[in-house]
Design a protein around this motif. Sequence first.
Motif, PDB file in Angstrom:
ATOM      1  N   GLY A 103       0.827  -1.201   0.000  1.00 45.77           N
ATOM      2  CA  GLY A 103       0.000   0.000   0.000  1.00 45.77           C
ATOM      3  C   GLY A 103       0.859   1.246   0.000  1.00 45.77           C
ATOM      4  O   GLY A 103       2.054   1.200  -0.307  1.00 45.77           O
ATOM      5  N   LEU A 104       0.231   2.362   0.348  1.00 52.08           N
ATOM      6  CA  LEU A 104       0.912   3.656   0.404  1.00 52.08           C
ATOM      7  C   LEU A 104       0.714   4.252   1.786  1.00 52.08           C
ATOM      8  O   LEU A 104      -0.338   4.087   2.396  1.00 52.08           O
ATOM      9  CB  LEU A 104       0.333   4.609  -0.645  1.00 52.08           C
ATOM     10  N   ILE A 105       1.733   4.962   2.275  1.00 47.00           N
ATOM     11  CA  ILE A 105       1.618   5.679   3.539  1.00 47.00           C
ATOM     12  C   ILE A 105       2.044   7.127   3.327  1.00 47.00           C
ATOM     13  O   ILE A 105       2.713   7.445   2.339  1.00 47.00           O
ATOM     14  CB  ILE A 105       2.455   5.039   4.670  1.00 47.00           C
ATOM     15  N   ASN A 106       1.666   7.972   4.272  1.00 49.06           N
ATOM     16  CA  ASN A 106       2.061   9.369   4.243  1.00 49.06           C
ATOM     17  C   ASN A 106       3.133   9.577   5.307  1.00 49.06           C
ATOM     18  O   ASN A 106       2.890   9.343   6.485  1.00 49.06           O
ATOM     19  CB  ASN A 106       0.842  10.250   4.527  1.00 49.06           C
ATOM     20  N   VAL A 107       4.325   9.978   4.875  1.00 49.65           N
ATOM     21  CA  VAL A 107       5.418  10.266   5.805  1.00 49.65           C
ATOM     22  C   VAL A 107       5.767  11.736   5.651  1.00 49.65           C
ATOM     23  O   VAL A 107       6.386  12.142   4.665  1.00 49.65           O
ATOM     24  CB  VAL A 107       6.652   9.382   5.528  1.00 49.65           C
ATOM     25  N   ARG A 108       5.307  12.539   6.606  1.00 50.82           N
ATOM     26  CA  ARG A 108       5.546  13.986   6.605  1.00 50.82           C
ATOM     27  C   ARG A 108       5.174  14.652   5.274  1.00 50.82           C
ATOM     28  O   ARG A 108       5.946  15.410   4.702  1.00 50.82           O
ATOM     29  CB  ARG A 108       6.988  14.281   6.962  1.00 50.82           C
ATOM     30  N   GLY A 109       4.001  14.322   4.758  1.00 51.02           N
ATOM     31  CA  GLY A 109       3.509  14.942   3.541  1.00 51.02           C
ATOM     32  C   GLY A 109       3.982  14.279   2.252  1.00 51.02           C
ATOM     33  O   GLY A 109       3.597  14.712   1.176  1.00 51.02           O
ATOM     34  N   ARG A 110       4.799  13.242   2.350  1.00 48.42           N
ATOM     35  CA  ARG A 110       5.266  12.532   1.151  1.00 48.42           C
ATOM     36  C   ARG A 110       4.578  11.173   1.080  1.00 48.42           C
ATOM     37  O   ARG A 110       4.478  10.462   2.071  1.00 48.42           O
ATOM     38  CB  ARG A 110       6.777  12.327   1.200  1.00 48.42           C
ATOM     39  N   VAL A 111       4.124  10.799  -0.099  1.00 55.03           N
ATOM     40  CA  VAL A 111       3.509   9.493  -0.308  1.00 55.03           C
ATOM     41  C   VAL A 111       4.625   8.478  -0.538  1.00 55.03           C
ATOM     42  O   VAL A 111       5.466   8.654  -1.414  1.00 55.03           O
ATOM     43  CB  VAL A 111       2.543   9.530  -1.516  1.00 55.03           C
ATOM     44  N   VAL A 112       4.640   7.441   0.291  1.00 52.89           N
ATOM     45  CA  VAL A 112       5.709   6.444   0.246  1.00 52.89           C
ATOM     46  C   VAL A 112       5.086   5.066   0.025  1.00 52.89           C
ATOM     47  O   VAL A 112       4.186   4.665   0.771  1.00 52.89           O
ATOM     48  CB  VAL A 112       6.505   6.450   1.577  1.00 52.89           C
ATOM     49  N   PRO A 113       5.550   4.328  -1.000  1.00 52.83           N
ATOM     50  CA  PRO A 113       5.030   2.973  -1.215  1.00 52.83           C
ATOM     51  C   PRO A 113       5.637   1.998  -0.206  1.00 52.83           C
ATOM     52  O   PRO A 113       6.780   2.169   0.225  1.00 52.83           O
ATOM     53  CB  PRO A 113       5.489   2.640  -2.640  1.00 52.83           C
TER      54      PRO A 113
END
Length: 83
Positions: free
Chosen positions: A49-59
């Motif tokens: 899936g995808l997560i949000n790390v400090r405003g960045r979308v990270v797979p």
Amino acid sequence: MITAETGAMRALTLRLEDELFAIEAGKVREILDLVPITEVPNAPAFVGGLINVRGRVVPLADLRVTFDMGRPRPDKDTRIVVV
């Protein structure tokens, strides 16, 4: 990071099932508790899936799937390693 004097490497170790793995410490950016994960329709099996790390979308790459260990449901002990 491997030091020239000793040849030693600093590493983060993690256990998946009964296997022990290591990631060079210098490549680890952050270790997160479980955060909300957005599923990605029609993504390859290893994409968790995808997560949000400090405003960045990270797979997310699910190592259990990559190493053919199945895909258990995340729980309170689940951690996300950002490299």
